[in-house]
Design a protein around this motif. Structure first.
Motif, PDB file in Angstrom:
ATOM      1  N   MET A   1       0.842  -1.261   0.058  1.00 57.70           N
ATOM      2  CA  MET A   1      -0.116   0.111  -0.129  1.00 57.70           C
ATOM      3  C   MET A   1       0.891   1.465   0.068  1.00 57.70           C
ATOM      4  N   LEU A   2       0.665   2.185  -0.683  1.00 59.72           N
ATOM      5  CA  LEU A   2       1.431   3.469  -0.937  1.00 59.72           C
ATOM      6  C   LEU A   2       0.948   4.332   0.299  1.00 59.72           C
ATOM      7  N   LYS A   7       4.706   8.409  -2.391  1.00 59.55           N
ATOM      8  CA  LYS A   7       6.009   8.282  -2.433  1.00 59.55           C
ATOM      9  C   LYS A   7       6.762   6.853  -1.882  1.00 59.55           C
ATOM     10  N   HIS A   8       6.136   6.462  -0.951  1.00 55.70           N
ATOM     11  CA  HIS A   8       6.620   5.171  -0.160  1.00 55.70           C
ATOM     12  C   HIS A   8       5.667   4.183  -0.295  1.00 55.70           C
TER      13      HIS A   8
END
Length: 69
Positions: A1-2, A7-8
């Motif tokens: 999952m972002l 960005k991560h």
């Protein structure tokens, strides 16, 4: 999952181990023969450790650095 900032990538501990187990199954199903597991230090050590135990093969660890001047 972002993460919210996009960005991560967040992977839970359970999902991480589930993915390693799926990888072990794919390796087994491929019929590929090998005599050693080679992993890169840091991110590769846990998957390497698990795979070496699953397949009862020795584990070799390689380290590298990309942050030297």
């Amino acid at each position: 999952m972002l993460t919210e900032d996009g960005k991560h990538l967040y992977v839970s501990y359970d999902e991480y181990h589930n993915l390693i187990e799926k990888l072990a199954i794919k390796i087994h199903q491929s019929g590929w023969e090998f005599d050693t597991i080679l992993c890169l230090a840091r991110g590769g050590m846990r998957p390497g450790d698990i795979l070496s135990r699953v397949f009862d093969k020795p584990l070799a660890i390689m380290s590298t650095s990309s942050y030297r001047s």
